[in-house]
Structure formats: C-alpha cells, structure tokens
Enzyme design. Sequence first.
Site, PDB file in Angstrom:
ATOM      1  N   THR A 141      41.666  38.675  43.324  1.00 31.59           N
ATOM      2  CA  THR A 141      40.695  38.950  42.257  1.00 31.59           C
ATOM      3  C   THR A 141      40.102  37.657  41.720  1.00 31.59           C
ATOM      4  OG1 THR A 141      42.408  39.004  40.514  1.00 31.59           O
ATOM      5  CG2 THR A 141      41.829  41.093  41.584  1.00 31.59           C
ATOM      6  N   LYS A 142      40.891  36.585  41.678  1.00 29.78           N
ATOM      7  CA  LYS A 142      40.362  35.304  41.213  1.00 29.78           C
ATOM      8  C   LYS A 142      39.397  34.702  42.236  1.00 29.78           C
ATOM      9  CE  LYS A 142      42.012  34.785  37.110  1.00 29.78           C
ATOM     10  NZ  LYS A 142      41.094  34.674  35.960  1.00 29.78           N
ATOM     11  N   LEU A 181      47.301  40.101  45.181  1.00 27.93           N
ATOM     12  CA  LEU A 181      46.107  40.752  44.657  1.00 27.93           C
ATOM     13  C   LEU A 181      45.516  39.927  43.519  1.00 27.93           C
ATOM     14  CD1 LEU A 181      44.135  43.121  44.583  1.00 27.93           C
ATOM     15  CD2 LEU A 181      45.711  44.273  43.007  1.00 27.93           C
ATOM     16  N   TYR A 182      46.378  39.343  42.686  1.00 26.24           N
ATOM     17  CA  TYR A 182      45.901  38.483  41.601  1.00 26.24           C
ATOM     18  C   TYR A 182      45.027  37.365  42.172  1.00 26.24           C
ATOM     19  CZ  TYR A 182      45.984  34.751  38.120  1.00 26.24           C
ATOM     20  OH  TYR A 182      45.628  33.738  37.257  1.00 26.24           O
ATOM     21  N   ALA A 183      45.521  36.700  43.214  1.00 26.94           N
ATOM     22  CA  ALA A 183      44.753  35.624  43.848  1.00 26.94           C
ATOM     23  C   ALA A 183      43.429  36.152  44.411  1.00 26.94           C
ATOM     24  CB  ALA A 183      45.580  34.985  44.957  1.00 26.94           C
TER      25      ALA A 183
END
Length: 454
Positions: free
Chosen positions: A256-257, A252-254
């Site tokens: 959002t980026k 999810l971090y990736a």
Amino acid sequence: MASPPDTSKTIKLERYNSYLRRVNSTKLLNASSKILFRATLLIALALIFYFTVNYPPLSDNPHHVHAHHNFLSSALYGPRSGGAAWEKQVRHSSTPRRPNGMSVLVTGAGGFIGSHCSLALKKRGDGVLGLDNFNDYYDPSLKRARQALLLKHQVFIVEGDLNDGPLLKKLFDVVPFTHILHLAAQAGVRYAMQNPQSYVSSNIAGFVNLLEVAKAVNPQPAIVWASSSSVYGLNTENPFSELHRTDQPASLYAATKKAGEEIAHTYNHIYGLSLTGLRFFTVYGPWGRPDMAYYFFTKDILQGKTIDVYQTQEEKQVARDFTYIDDVVKGCLGALDTARKSTGSGGKKRGPAQLRVYNLGNTSPVPVGKLVSILENLLSTKAKKHVIKMPRNGDVPFTHANVSLAFKDFGYKPTTDLAAGLRKFVKWYVNYYGIESKLKKDNKFGNERPEESD
C-alpha cells in the site's frame, strides 16, 4: 316507632368516590401508556441510530458506504454543527505566528510522529491544524494524551477520517493551507494479515481522497507524506538507496505504501501537485507506538513476561536501522521547508511540479538482541528471552538507510544513537505509566519530568 336512618347521602358519597377512583385510574393508565409509548419510541430511535452508525447497509457500491459515513461526519463537522466557535478554533490553530510562516494540515496528528511534528511546527511559529480519527489499532488513550498535550500548546485536532471528503473540503474552505504533512496511515506489518481492508481504506483510498481535495483548491498546497522503508521489501542491496528497486513488497502494508508512491507520481504528473514522500526507518522514542518491539519489550520485561526475539531462517540476527524521533522530526521539517509550490490551478496542471522521495533513517543498523541488552541495562531487569525464527508474516530481516540524498537536499543528519534514544524513551515510559520500580530506587532517572517532545 323510630324511622330508619337515611342512608341515601352515604350511598351517593360512596358512588361519587368510586367514580373519582375510576377517573383517576383511567388518567393514570392513559399517562402510563403515553410514557411507555414515548419510552419505546425513544429506545427504537436510539437503536436505529446505533445500527445505522455501526452497521451500515450492505452495498456492492463502495461509494454508497462512503456517502453514508460522509453524511454522518458532515453532520458532526459541517457548518451548522461546527458553527462559528468551531471555525474560530480551526482558524486560530492554523494561523502562523512568525513572518512567512506556514499553515500546515497535519493528518495523523494524534499519532506518534504526527504529534511530535505538530508540536515542533507550532513551537517555531507555524500554524498547525491536526486531523485524526483516533482509531483503536492501539490504545486510544495514548492518542488522547498526545491530543491533550498538543491542545496545551494551542494545536487543535479535528476528529475525522481521511475518507470524509466533505469534511476535508470544509477544512480547506475555512483555511487556505500552504502545506499538508500527511502522516495518517494504517501502520504495522503483521496486522495486515488480520485486517487487510483497513490498509486499503486508509493508505490508498484515504490518500487518494486527500489528493482529490488538494488538487481542486486554489492555491494548491505542497504535500509531504509518509511512505515507508518497507517499500524496499525483498531488496538485498545495502544500504537501501532511493535508486534501488521497490517492486518486491514483502507485506500488504509495504504494497500500500508503494502504491502511494505511484499514486503520488500520477497526481504530480496530471494535476501539478508538489509531492515529497519520506521513507521512515523504524522510528522510536517517547510517546511512541505500543505495537513496536522496543515499546512492548519494555512493558514485558518490567512485568517479568517472556519476549520473543526473532532470528532469520538462517539463524542470523535480525537488525533494524532504529531512528530516533527527534531526527525524524528534523527530516520532516526539512522536507516541508524545501518543498516547492504546487503548480496546478482549478484542478489543472500549469507547469512541472516537484516530485521527491527520501530515506529518513539512522544509517546504523542494530541487532534486535542489542536492543534487548540496552533495555535490560536501563530497566535493571534481566529479560526472559525466547529466541525463535522469524515467521513469514511480512517482516524483513534487515534494514539500513542511505540518507545522502536527504542530507544533500535539506541537511538531514541523524545524531542520536540507540542507547541515548532508548534512555530518553525509558525515562518517558516510567513517568507516563507511573511505574515504581528499581529504576527510581537506583536513581537512574531521578525525578526528571517526562519530556513533552523529543
């Protein structure tokens, strides 16, 4: 015959004293009641304020919640409560000290990369104002220590959140920033499985809020912001190039980026904002993040705890393109120095604007096992290793940066290998935490003082 003694005066005196006692008792009771009432009211107001701040009313409309927080934050940082002294401090910190110097708003200035970049900009004469919400994703005391270091160098950090629109507008009313270095974000790949909403709030909503404010000011600032090497996700081509696909995020971090990169394209296209995204590759060094492997490996090795060393599902070593903080700072400043002006005015695009994305890595992937070996040598302590297969939590097994584009455009060239960088980190770590261990007995680091910035 003697007459009986006259007791009338005594009786009257006793009645009078009794009357005084009743009056005093009544006064005391009334006073006690007033004190009790006021104390109860004060406690009730305190409880109302506490629950208002920490437990805002539920709403199906997210703007309602944002408005609630914005009101409170505006009360703290608005023109009345901020006052002339606050504005003076903001202006002083933001004013460049060199000819043609930049005035830079650094978001996430209390963070690892943000604090290093803020200090580097200030030391060369640029004006720097920080913004940070000092959240507790990791130990806030480390962020406060960075804040104290920056303040010593006359860099002021405003405590506030990216989603507080009125606060951001107030800052731009006070200072006409020429540049924004946007490094504030919810970091960490694994934490996204525990608190996914924090990533959406910071990395997407917060970024959009910042861009909304930036598009409306005149002149518009040029923006350099932190993307991530995580956007390459399941890409198997090596080394990772800016031309490779980034539509297969593994976390999810990736995601959002990657969303941030698409949002940047949109605001560039519609509003003429100059935007440069930087894809960082596993940044490490002094004043680093405690959630990173090199940091907690150091802590656990010194404490004699077992560390988990991951390998791939195919039992191959996991490797990372570890990039020293000094090199990343040079890349960030290079991107700022070569950022062209935004072309919008009054919220409208007046011409084509610059849109860029770059890898900032070390170009030399190192197996995690090698990282552990270097730390063992520096710490004079054998690690208790527990080798396990990498869980399916969003981490990728291998990263490797191609930085030829950054080298071509602003001369980015990493110079610090992992052994040299970890030596500087360990020296800082030992001094910062005041660790008395074999390190000093062996005189590996002597009495060297901790570095302020690397």
